[in-house]
Write an enzyme that holds these catalytic residues in place. Structure first.
Site, mmCIF file in Angstrom:
data_model
loop_
_atom_site.group_PDB
_atom_site.id
_atom_site.type_symbol
_atom_site.label_atom_id
_atom_site.label_comp_id
_atom_site.label_asym_id
_atom_site.label_seq_id
_atom_site.Cartn_x
_atom_site.Cartn_y
_atom_site.Cartn_z
ATOM 1 N N CYS A 19 97.891 68.234 56.792
ATOM 2 C CA CYS A 19 96.840 68.636 57.741
ATOM 3 C C CYS A 19 95.470 68.140 57.278
ATOM 4 C CB CYS A 19 96.769 70.154 57.868
ATOM 5 S SG CYS A 19 98.334 70.985 57.921
ATOM 6 N N ASP A 20 95.176 68.278 55.990
ATOM 7 C CA ASP A 20 93.803 68.100 55.517
ATOM 8 C C ASP A 20 93.574 66.879 54.611
ATOM 9 O OD1 ASP A 20 93.201 70.468 56.819
ATOM 10 O OD2 ASP A 20 93.757 71.682 55.102
ATOM 11 N N CYS A 58 97.810 72.580 52.839
ATOM 12 C CA CYS A 58 98.552 71.614 53.661
ATOM 13 C C CYS A 58 97.959 70.217 53.542
ATOM 14 C CB CYS A 58 98.558 72.065 55.114
ATOM 15 S SG CYS A 58 99.352 70.880 56.195
#
Ligand code: NDP
Length: 311
Positions: free
Chosen positions: A138-139, A135
């Site tokens: 997300c990261d 992701c």
């Protein structure tokens, strides 16, 4: 004692929320179990540009929150938790949340979506959370001004590569075929981005590094006479090679295809179990779009209403 409901919806993506809007407007007083990822897969993307009604695009959390509030307005009850067990052999159907809270429902709408696939190489597990991610939204932040690789040649991979190029020094795209499978507009964005280098016909053999990802061993034209090994230095490795449907929980009751997608009756959301319906990516190996999922959620709620009135 079990909570008795008319309509239970499992999943909080576009399919689940749309089913909730329709079911609550049909006076079914639905209960929606949100599952492990509130808002579903869409919340792992950066911006939604192709959902009608948002001419300037929309931030995915915003869109999912809009859908949730719309369902709430008509009386949907939301339960935060994960469904751990079901029994569809009885009527009403039984559903357990976190193994303890029991629900009995006349109709169940499964809208559990799909999850990211991994390559299956040993080092992916070794470095999970230490440089391996599925992701970018997300990261990606952790890799500002660093070098990363994205695996895959579809729309997701292109979207992730473009997003990461906005944060990182350099982005490799590792594509196993000699072409990208993504839509034309996404391909152009990748190919015109000077920070992205596409490595066509490359496969990842293993990831390397001391305690975290520091590099990847690739092979060019695997199995061909001109096969060549290549090493790239990277700080992050992002998987974007597709998804598998989240349907294991229902396998004893609901028919699924070889890949695990729930089999529905033609273009309806009806499964082989009367009163159990499937909507969104858990039953859609073809389109996997938020708008399609939302449409199938509406169909599932309409069918659930019909079913409940018939019993
Ligand atoms: P896709 O199935 O479309 O693409 C998967 C990619 O990963 C392909 O390039 C595939 O290669 C590659 N791949 C699969 N397995 C491996 C493997 N083991 N090793 C290396 N490469 C592998 O998945 P997406 O998640 O990209 O897209 C799913 C659906 O969602 C599509 O319909 C897409 O259009 C849609 N989507 C739309 C978006 C938008 O419109 N904004 C954004 C994101 C997704 P190969 O081609 O060789 O099979």
């Amino acid at each position: 004692m079990a909570n008795r409901v008319k309509c239970l919806i499992i999943g909080s993506g576009p399919a689940g929320y749309t089913a909730a809007i329709y079911a609550s407007r049909a006076n079914l007083a639905p209960v929606l179990i949100e599952g492990p990822q509130l808002g579903g897969q869409l919340t792992t993307t950066t911006e939604v540009e192709n959902f009608p009604g948002y001419p300037d695009g929309v931030e995915p959390f915003q869109m999912m929150d809009d859908m949730k509030r719309q369902a709430e307005r008509f009386g949907t009850q939301f339960v935060s938790g994960v469904v751990t067990k079901v029994d569809f052999s009885v009527s009403p159907k039984k559903v357990w949340v976190e193994d303890t809270e029991e629900y009995e429902a006349d109709a169940v709408i499964i809208a559990t979506g799909a999850s990211a696939k991994y390559l299956g190489i040993e080092s992916e597990r070794t470095y999970k959370g230490r440089g391996v991610s599925a992701c970018a939204t997300c990261d990606g932040f952790f890799y500002r001004k660093k070098t990363v690789a994205v695996v895959g040649g579809g729309d997701t991979a292109c979207e992730e590569a473009n997003y990461l190029a906005g944060l990182c020094e350099k982005v490799y795209m590792i594509v196993r075929k000699p072409y990208l499978r993504a839509s034309e507009i996404m391909q152009q964005r990748v190919l015109n981005n000077p920070k992205i280098e596409v490595l066509f016909e490359h496969n990842t053999v293993q990831l390397t590094g001391e305690g975290k990802v520091q590099g990847a061993d690739l092979v060019y034209r695997k199995g061909e006479a001109d096969e060549v090994m290549k090493h790239i230095a990277i700080d992050g490795f992002f998987l974007a090679i597709g998804h598998h449907p989240n349907t294991e929980l229902f396998k004893d009751y609901v028919n699924r295809d070889a890949e695990g997608y729930i089999i529905v009756d033609g273009d309806s959301p009806r499964t082989n179990v009367p009163g159990v319906f499937a909507a969104g990516d858990c039953a859609d190996p073809h389109y996997r779009q938020a708008i399609v999922a939302a449409g199938s959620g509406a169909k599932a709620a309409i069918e659930a209403d019909k079913y409940i009135k018939s019993i």
